[in-house]
Design an enzyme around this catalytic site. Structure first.
Site, mmCIF file in Angstrom:
data_model
loop_
_atom_site.group_PDB
_atom_site.id
_atom_site.type_symbol
_atom_site.label_atom_id
_atom_site.label_comp_id
_atom_site.label_asym_id
_atom_site.label_seq_id
_atom_site.Cartn_x
_atom_site.Cartn_y
_atom_site.Cartn_z
ATOM 1 N N TYR A 57 54.928 -77.296 -93.805
ATOM 2 C CA TYR A 57 54.458 -76.392 -94.851
ATOM 3 C C TYR A 57 53.513 -77.155 -95.767
ATOM 4 O O TYR A 57 53.931 -78.022 -96.525
ATOM 5 C CB TYR A 57 55.624 -75.821 -95.656
ATOM 6 C CG TYR A 57 56.647 -75.052 -94.848
ATOM 7 C CD1 TYR A 57 56.357 -74.570 -93.577
ATOM 8 C CD2 TYR A 57 57.917 -74.805 -95.369
ATOM 9 C CE1 TYR A 57 57.305 -73.870 -92.846
ATOM 10 C CE2 TYR A 57 58.870 -74.095 -94.644
ATOM 11 C CZ TYR A 57 58.563 -73.646 -93.384
ATOM 12 O OH TYR A 57 59.508 -72.945 -92.660
ATOM 13 N N LEU A 204 63.051 -60.018 -95.152
ATOM 14 C CA LEU A 204 62.312 -58.840 -95.601
ATOM 15 C C LEU A 204 61.110 -58.554 -94.703
ATOM 16 O O LEU A 204 60.200 -57.829 -95.086
ATOM 17 C CB LEU A 204 61.843 -59.026 -97.048
ATOM 18 C CG LEU A 204 62.965 -59.204 -98.074
ATOM 19 C CD1 LEU A 204 62.381 -59.407 -99.457
ATOM 20 C CD2 LEU A 204 63.895 -58.003 -98.052
ATOM 21 N N GLY A 205 61.130 -59.116 -93.490
ATOM 22 C CA GLY A 205 60.046 -58.828 -92.557
ATOM 23 C C GLY A 205 58.685 -59.143 -93.126
ATOM 24 O O GLY A 205 57.760 -58.334 -93.025
ATOM 25 N N GLY A 207 57.803 -59.204 -96.068
ATOM 26 C CA GLY A 207 57.513 -58.318 -97.189
ATOM 27 C C GLY A 207 57.492 -56.851 -96.839
ATOM 28 O O GLY A 207 57.614 -55.993 -97.725
ATOM 29 N N GLY A 211 59.202 -52.209 -98.763
ATOM 30 C CA GLY A 211 58.640 -50.879 -98.984
ATOM 31 C C GLY A 211 57.407 -50.874 -99.858
ATOM 32 O O GLY A 211 56.949 -49.813 -100.296
#
Length: 328
Positions: A57, A204-205, A207, A211
């Site tokens: 990273y 959260l995939g 983001g 939703g």
């Protein structure tokens, strides 16, 4: 925040951890170092004790930020990092040779400003290096006190078992979410049988499960990996809207946000699963942490599973690339 133990041999950590990658890598403009450090300390002050980074990273700079941010509270937190790419750069290929692992550990210890790595993962399985050599090297590092626990990332069942036979594996880190449930078909039962904890990245995939994305959402920054992620192609965001609709329906009943439902669902799956959402914003940090207070009954979990069984996710989670170049 409640604590969870990562398997039989792993450390005790906060039920929700913090994925540090996005502070300055693969998620758009990097935070200023002082802002990233402030966010890490804010996470700790709100109960998070588990922080995840990796040498790739940045590369390298994310570990340095984590080390600086957590230095004043080092003895109160669990730091996880990862090895496994040549020179710490995915585009140069995999490298889990024993001598490379040792070099990486020494460099990571320096950047993290610490004398031990609490949880050391092999980032990706290296088919050129026997797992017995990898696990044996980490076992030796544990004996020297430079590493406390051994982990694997995105490993298959065979690799997990081979490693565990040499040095007990404390945790497996893999992607797992309401969107990506592949671990349920393979490794989840393996780690349960062996008493290994499970760390869920991208809960959260990237983001999407919050939703807050739509078909017209754009990822403008050159270093935002989501720009080329098949999951998040405009056509797939539109096709996957039923996933968001289902999550938001549950969220409305629970008086929670979609992100909180996605995280709480993982917490309810098994008592040894620890999601590690990342963020660059305090209000999102607080939203994620609040997911720990959302609870589901067995009946509610069954209903969620039944609803999602009707939905077919669209898109692959990574662009087509050599496995050695896959990052998280």
């Amino acid at each position: 925040m409640q604590k969870r133990k990562l398997g039989r041999s792993g450390p005790e950590v906060s039920a929700i951890g913090f994925g540090c990658m996005g502070l300055n890598h693969h998620r758009g403009p990097a935070l200023r170092s002082e802002d990233a450090i402030a966010l890490l300390r804010a996470a700790f002050n709100r109960g998070i004790t588990f922080f995840d980074t990796a040498e790739i990273y940045g590369p390298f700079t994310n570990e340095a930020i984590v080390g600086e941010g957590l230095a004043p509270i080092r003895d109160d937190v669990v730091i996880a990092t990862k090895f496994g790419f040549k020179d710490g750069r995915p585009n140069t290929g995999l490298d889990s040779r024993p001598e490379s692992i040792r070099r990486m550990v020494e460099a990571s210890l320096f950047r993290l400003k610490t004398d031990r790595i609490d949880l050391l993962y092999q980032h990706r399985i290296d088919p050129e290096v026997p797992m017995a050599d990898v696990a044996g090297t980490v076992r030796d590092l544990i004996g020297e006190g430079k590493v406390l626990h051994f982990g694997l990332s995105e490993a298959d069942d065979q690799s997990i078992r081979l490693a565990h036979a040499v040095q007990p594996v404390a945790a497996l880190q893999s992607e797992y979410s309401l969107w990506w449930r592949q671990p349920e078909k393979t490794v989840l039962s393996t780690v349960e049988q062996l008493g290994i904890g499970f760390v869920s990245y991208s809960p959260l995939g990237r983001g999407f499960l919050s939703g807050t994305m739509g078909e017209n959402t754009s990822f403008d920054a050159d270093n935002d990996q989501r720009k080329t992620n098949p999951y998040l192609a405009p056509e797939n965001r539109a096709a996957n809207q039923p996933i968001i609709d289902a999550i938001q329906s549950v969220a409305k009943k629970k008086n929670a946000t979609a992100a909180q439902i996605a995280i709480a669902w993982l917490l309810a799956r098994r008592p040894w699963i620890v999601p590690i959402p990342g963020t660059t914003k305090i209000h999102r940090l607080e939203e994620n942490i609040a997911a720990a207070s959302v609870e589901f009954s067995d009946e509610e979990m069954d209903k969620i599973d039944a609803e999602f069984a009707k939905i077919t996710p669209h898109g692959d989670r990574y662009a087509t690339a050599p496995r050695s170049q896959v990052q998280k």
